[in-house]
Design a protein around this motif. Sequence first.
Motif, PDB file in Angstrom:
ATOM      1  N   GLY A 182       0.788  -1.217   0.000  1.00  0.00           N
ATOM      2  CA  GLY A 182       0.000   0.000   0.000  1.00  0.00           C
ATOM      3  C   GLY A 182       0.823   1.270   0.000  1.00  0.00           C
ATOM      4  O   GLY A 182       0.301   2.348  -0.332  1.00  0.00           O
ATOM      5  N   ILE A 183       2.107   1.185   0.334  1.00  0.00           N
ATOM      6  CA  ILE A 183       2.964   2.360   0.333  1.00  0.00           C
ATOM      7  C   ILE A 183       3.018   3.000  -1.052  1.00  0.00           C
ATOM      8  O   ILE A 183       3.213   4.211  -1.183  1.00  0.00           O
ATOM      9  CB  ILE A 183       4.379   1.998   0.827  1.00  0.00           C
ATOM     10  N   VAL A 184       2.821   2.199  -2.095  1.00  0.00           N
ATOM     11  CA  VAL A 184       2.876   2.729  -3.454  1.00  0.00           C
ATOM     12  C   VAL A 184       1.821   3.807  -3.679  1.00  0.00           C
ATOM     13  O   VAL A 184       1.962   4.652  -4.573  1.00  0.00           O
ATOM     14  CB  VAL A 184       2.721   1.591  -4.488  1.00  0.00           C
ATOM     15  N   SER A 185       0.784   3.847  -2.860  1.00  0.00           N
ATOM     16  CA  SER A 185      -0.294   4.807  -3.041  1.00  0.00           C
ATOM     17  C   SER A 185      -0.047   6.140  -2.342  1.00  0.00           C
ATOM     18  O   SER A 185      -0.799   7.092  -2.543  1.00  0.00           O
ATOM     19  CB  SER A 185      -1.611   4.223  -2.511  1.00  0.00           C
ATOM     20  N   PHE A 186       0.994   6.233  -1.517  1.00  0.00           N
ATOM     21  CA  PHE A 186       1.244   7.458  -0.767  1.00  0.00           C
ATOM     22  C   PHE A 186       1.602   8.609  -1.722  1.00  0.00           C
ATOM     23  O   PHE A 186       2.296   8.401  -2.726  1.00  0.00           O
ATOM     24  CB  PHE A 186       2.397   7.264   0.223  1.00  0.00           C
ATOM     25  N   LYS A 187       1.164   9.806  -1.395  1.00  0.00           N
ATOM     26  CA  LYS A 187       1.475  10.961  -2.227  1.00  0.00           C
ATOM     27  C   LYS A 187       2.977  11.209  -2.306  1.00  0.00           C
ATOM     28  O   LYS A 187       3.479  11.745  -3.310  1.00  0.00           O
ATOM     29  CB  LYS A 187       0.767  12.202  -1.682  1.00  0.00           C
ATOM     30  N   PRO A 229      -6.723  -6.318  -2.634  1.00  0.00           N
ATOM     31  CA  PRO A 229      -7.307  -5.807  -3.881  1.00  0.00           C
ATOM     32  C   PRO A 229      -7.174  -4.297  -4.042  1.00  0.00           C
ATOM     33  O   PRO A 229      -7.155  -3.796  -5.175  1.00  0.00           O
ATOM     34  CB  PRO A 229      -8.786  -6.215  -3.769  1.00  0.00           C
ATOM     35  N   TYR A 230      -7.068  -3.543  -2.951  1.00  0.00           N
ATOM     36  CA  TYR A 230      -6.903  -2.103  -3.054  1.00  0.00           C
ATOM     37  C   TYR A 230      -5.531  -1.740  -3.615  1.00  0.00           C
ATOM     38  O   TYR A 230      -5.390  -0.732  -4.317  1.00  0.00           O
ATOM     39  CB  TYR A 230      -7.124  -1.444  -1.694  1.00  0.00           C
ATOM     40  N   VAL A 231      -4.523  -2.536  -3.280  1.00  0.00           N
ATOM     41  CA  VAL A 231      -3.203  -2.321  -3.875  1.00  0.00           C
ATOM     42  C   VAL A 231      -3.289  -2.570  -5.380  1.00  0.00           C
ATOM     43  O   VAL A 231      -2.768  -1.797  -6.188  1.00  0.00           O
ATOM     44  CB  VAL A 231      -2.144  -3.237  -3.236  1.00  0.00           C
ATOM     45  N   ALA A 232      -3.975  -3.642  -5.753  1.00  0.00           N
ATOM     46  CA  ALA A 232      -4.158  -3.960  -7.172  1.00  0.00           C
ATOM     47  C   ALA A 232      -4.905  -2.841  -7.881  1.00  0.00           C
ATOM     48  O   ALA A 232      -4.581  -2.478  -9.020  1.00  0.00           O
ATOM     49  CB  ALA A 232      -4.914  -5.277  -7.317  1.00  0.00           C
ATOM     50  N   SER A 233      -5.907  -2.278  -7.207  1.00  0.00           N
ATOM     51  CA  SER A 233      -6.708  -1.212  -7.813  1.00  0.00           C
ATOM     52  C   SER A 233      -5.867   0.030  -8.076  1.00  0.00           C
ATOM     53  O   SER A 233      -5.988   0.665  -9.138  1.00  0.00           O
ATOM     54  CB  SER A 233      -7.889  -0.863  -6.895  1.00  0.00           C
ATOM     55  N   PHE A 234      -4.996   0.389  -7.128  1.00  0.00           N
ATOM     56  CA  PHE A 234      -4.154   1.571  -7.331  1.00  0.00           C
ATOM     57  C   PHE A 234      -3.209   1.356  -8.507  1.00  0.00           C
ATOM     58  O   PHE A 234      -3.042   2.250  -9.351  1.00  0.00           O
ATOM     59  CB  PHE A 234      -3.357   1.878  -6.063  1.00  0.00           C
ATOM     60  N   ILE A 235      -2.591   0.196  -8.578  1.00  0.00           N
ATOM     61  CA  ILE A 235      -1.677  -0.085  -9.681  1.00  0.00           C
ATOM     62  C   ILE A 235      -2.440  -0.162 -11.003  1.00  0.00           C
ATOM     63  O   ILE A 235      -1.955   0.298 -12.039  1.00  0.00           O
ATOM     64  CB  ILE A 235      -0.895  -1.377  -9.404  1.00  0.00           C
ATOM     65  N   ALA A 236      -3.645  -0.702 -10.951  1.00  0.00           N
ATOM     66  CA  ALA A 236      -4.462  -0.774 -12.167  1.00  0.00           C
ATOM     67  C   ALA A 236      -4.748   0.624 -12.718  1.00  0.00           C
ATOM     68  O   ALA A 236      -4.724   0.839 -13.933  1.00  0.00           O
ATOM     69  CB  ALA A 236      -5.773  -1.501 -11.875  1.00  0.00           C
ATOM     70  N   ASP A 237      -5.004   1.577 -11.831  1.00  0.00           N
ATOM     71  CA  ASP A 237      -5.233   2.955 -12.282  1.00  0.00           C
ATOM     72  C   ASP A 237      -3.990   3.513 -12.963  1.00  0.00           C
ATOM     73  O   ASP A 237      -4.087   4.257 -13.950  1.00  0.00           O
ATOM     74  CB  ASP A 237      -5.605   3.846 -11.093  1.00  0.00           C
TER      75      ASP A 237
END
Length: 262
Positions: A182-187, A229-237
């Motif tokens: 999930g760190i990949v989603s941090f600003k 799945p939320y990690v997958a969703s961020f990368i998918a975007d």
Amino acid sequence: MFTDTHCHLNRLDLTKYDGKLSGAIDAMKTANVTRAMAIMCDFAEYDEIANIVSTYGDETLNLGMSVGIHPCEDIDVLKSATVERLIETADKDHVWAIGETGLDYYWSTENKKEQQASLAHHIHASQQLKKPLVIHMRDAKEDTIDILKSEGAEHGIIHCFTEDWETAKRALDLGFYISFSGIVSFKSAQNIQDAARHMPRDRILIETDSPYLAPVPKRGRPNEPAYVPYVASFIADMYGCDSNEVGALTAKNFENLLAQYH
């Protein structure tokens, strides 16, 4: 289907499940998490994790575990990770990988020698068992990559990747897969996001590292494997595709990793 390549099932916060691991397992299934690897950090955890894997793994949720000593453990624990003991403990079908091992200079640099020796022992056990490594790398990218290269490591995961694309390329060149949490989603994670965008699609994995780290996008809540799945969703975007596509892709990549030497 989603695969959580790195979670600590024996350490989850089960408050909302009335203290029952079965509740977290059911949540994983509801979220279409069909495979997860439970990570070991100390030999004292082995029996507990092995019992979880055997009790809760079934045809809808494939569970396996790793065997290894985390680099942040005490020096005496690090020294317990002999090649012989690692092989003896990990030479079982339900053990998929060797680790979590690696180097962590963020918390301590006083035990560098012991961390480095432990990492080398894990590499040698991995080579003999033909099982992938699970590598922890924090504030120690140069030494980690150098030891992996010098010891001939070529099969494993750089877990919870928090470095830049140049570091990712060096690990990829050694044959490793890169796992994003999930760190990949941090600003503030622009370097990590850049690495994720450049990743070869056949080398990317996803994880929660639960119960640690912040879940995506459920900040302020305890992390758990059901949130992968939320990690997958961020990368998918980032990729311009559907999260299920990322889920299927990373699940296939993990399957390929496990089959690489079998």
